[in-house]
Write an enzyme that holds these catalytic residues in place. Structure first.
Site, PDB file in Angstrom:
ATOM      1  N   GLU A 255       0.886  -1.172   0.000  1.00 37.94           N
ATOM      2  CA  GLU A 255       0.000   0.000   0.000  1.00 37.94           C
ATOM      3  C   GLU A 255       0.913   1.208   0.000  1.00 37.94           C
ATOM      4  OE1 GLU A 255      -1.263   3.257   1.592  1.00 37.94           O
ATOM      5  OE2 GLU A 255      -1.703   2.022   3.358  1.00 37.94           O
ATOM      6  N   CYS A 294      -2.169   8.416   3.822  1.00 35.64           N
ATOM      7  CA  CYS A 294      -2.121   7.858   2.468  1.00 35.64           C
ATOM      8  C   CYS A 294      -3.424   8.110   1.715  1.00 35.64           C
ATOM      9  CB  CYS A 294      -1.818   6.369   2.528  1.00 35.64           C
ATOM     10  SG  CYS A 294      -2.964   5.425   3.545  1.00 35.64           S
TER      11      CYS A 294
END
Length: 522
Positions: A255, A294
């Site tokens: 990720e 993120c």
């Protein structure tokens, strides 16, 4: 000076390795030192040979009870953990809650999921499939826990949520965990580990924590192991391309960086509740965790006619937030510092790069005075809003389609109001974790789902009717997939039961219909 150590092979290691100073990012005061560890091959074997069999011997519900017990334990220490998150991570109290409570939430969600899982050592997928019509041979697909270790290499921005969120899923799936927090903010992760280890809730070998350098850890992984990484795309690529990882086919989940977008539909009117939600969400995503998420919004797509009004609205709100940037221990502060000196240097360099094709409309990246902060101290950056050159927005190579500034920085981008152009612009980012569409136009939204969806891990739809109870798009829920294609890493975590698949092996079991029925029911 306090030295924090790794917990490996069932014991806390002596602090004889190289050390790294851990500092308060608001004042630069040294809080502790992190000592790197040795003997990582032994730690991997300990997880595989001791922790793995112990977890696999338990049912899903028994493993869910472990998660519930850990959640209860940490909740009892919540205030201590929040205080530590503020001092060691530069979080405001609200941002500290976002991290700590997020981790507790994943533990609770997967403990609840365990109640719906079967009392069996595997998960049965669907019904047995007929191989040949005239034959009684069938194929049944199963998911079973892998006989390895789940290595979690976590990011600096969520030391609690990142560690607990990954671990909860792996433990429920039946895999032991070796967690490697980012060094700069590892003080919080280490304290959580101390509490979990001290409570003896987990079986031996089910949980280890590696402080400091990752060392030669990847050299010891094998075909049954899983490496789950959160961080930069460059580091993710190095993990994927590691010679031992490639040689043994280690399962890797990444990720990574993500240029997340929001798209304002052409029907959204200034003064409406949906318009107010756009402004509120944009400010939240720009400033929450000082933009170090993120899932934070980096690109704001606005129909050309609406851009001046939205710019003015955001400038006003961000001006208020900028005046409240400073030491998070101060009650008046709404946004704290970046986590490290390097993060600040990278952010300033990123803003300079963005200015090649965009102008700053709000904020000063060189500002040096903040609330309750000693002169010249801390890693602070006030909220920065830019506006892209209209022609550059349609240039795939423009810097704001390539560079993510991991800080309170976002760029306004005019577009023609069509789904086709919005989808193209979003796609220039190369794959994102999340994007949001604000619109009440059903046809526009349907086209947006079809055109934007394949470029994203998650698509948030916001309309006037749901504006009052809407969640900011940067929140990650354990029931929803977290991950995204392309630049975002190509991975997938969480998503309820789907998240277990990362730590389980899908096996097609072929046999007679009655034989499979005896084994798996049906």
């Amino acid at each position: 000076m306090r030295v924090i150590e790794s917990f490996l092979n069932g014991a806390w290691q002596s602090a004889d390795g190289p050390r790294t100073s851990l500092v308060n990012p608001a004042t630069e005061e040294v809080l502790a030192e992190a000592a790197s560890a040795r003997g990582l091959g032994d730690a991997v074997r300990h997880a595989r040979e001791v922790g793995g069999p112990a977890l696999r011997a338990m049912s899903f519900r028994q493993r869910g009870a472990l998660l519930q017990a850990i959640a209860k334990l940490l909740h009892a220490h919540r205030e201590e953990l929040l205080d530590l998150a503020v001092v060691s991570g530069g979080n405001t109290r609200g941002d500290a809650k976002f991290d700590v409570d997020g981790g507790l939430g994943v533990l609770a969600a997967y403990a609840e999921l365990a109640e719906s899982l079967p009392d069996a050592p595997w998960l049965v997928e669907g019904e047995p499939a007929v191989v040949v019509r005239t034959s009684k041979v069938r194929v049944q697909h199963l998911l079973q826990p892998r006989h390895g270790v789940a290595v979690h290499i976590n990011a600096f921005n969520f030391p609690a949520w990142g560690m607990l969120g990954k671990a909860a899923v792996a433990w429920l799936a039946g895999m032991p965990v070796l967690s490697k927090p980012a060094t700069s903010t590892s003080l919080l992760a280490h304290r959580i580990a101390e509490l979990v280890v001290g409570a003896n809730i987990l079986p031996p070998g089910a949980f280890q924590i590696l402080i400091g350098s990752v060392g030669d850890l990847l050299d010891h992984l094998g075909p049954q192991d899983v490496a789950a990484f959160t961080g930069s795309a460059d580091t993710g690529a190095k993990i994927r391309g590691h010679r031992n990882v490639l040689a043994h086919g280690v399962r890797v989940n990444v990720e990574a960086d993500s240029l997340n977008s929001v798209v304002l539909g052409p029907d959204v009117q200034e003064g409406s509740e949906l318009w107010d939600l756009v402004v509120r969400d944009a400010v939240t995503e720009l400033t929450q965790k000082t933009g170090q998420k993120c899932t934070a919004t980096r690109r704001i797509l606005v129909p050309e006619a609406a851009l001046p009004a939205l710019r003015d609205a955001l400038e006003g709100r961000l001006g208020e937030r900028a005046a409240q940037t400073g030491n998070p221990l101060s009650k008046s502060v709404k946004m704290g510092p970046l986590s490290t000196a390097q993060q600040l240097a990278d952010a300033r360099a990123g803003v300079a790069a963005l200015r090649e094709r965009a102008r700053v409309v709000r904020g000063d990246p060189q500002r040096g005075e903040f609330v309750d902060v000693p002169a010249g101290k801390g890693y602070f950056l006030e909220p920065i809003l830019l506006e892209a050159d209209a022609a550059a927005v349609l240039d795939r190579s423009a810097v704001f389609h390539r560079v993510e500034v991991f800080a309170p920085v976002a760029t306004l981008m005019p577009y023609d109001g069509s789904v086709a152009q919005a989808a193209a612009i979003v796609g220039f980012g190369g794959g994102s974790l999340v994007s949001t569409v604000y619109s009440d136009d059903r046809e526009y939204v349907a086209r947006a789902v079809a055109e934007l969806g394949p470029q994203l891990g998650r698509l948030v739809l916001s309309d006037e009717k749901g504006a009052g109870g809407s969640f900011s798009p940067g929140g990650v829920f354990p029931q929803a997939q977290h991950g995204g294609p392309g630049r975002a890493g190509g991975g997938a975590e969480l998503g309820g039961r789907l998240g277990l698949e990362l730590y389980m092996q899908r096996t097609a079991v072929q046999g007679g219909a009655s034989q499979l029925a005896r084994l798996f029911g049906g």
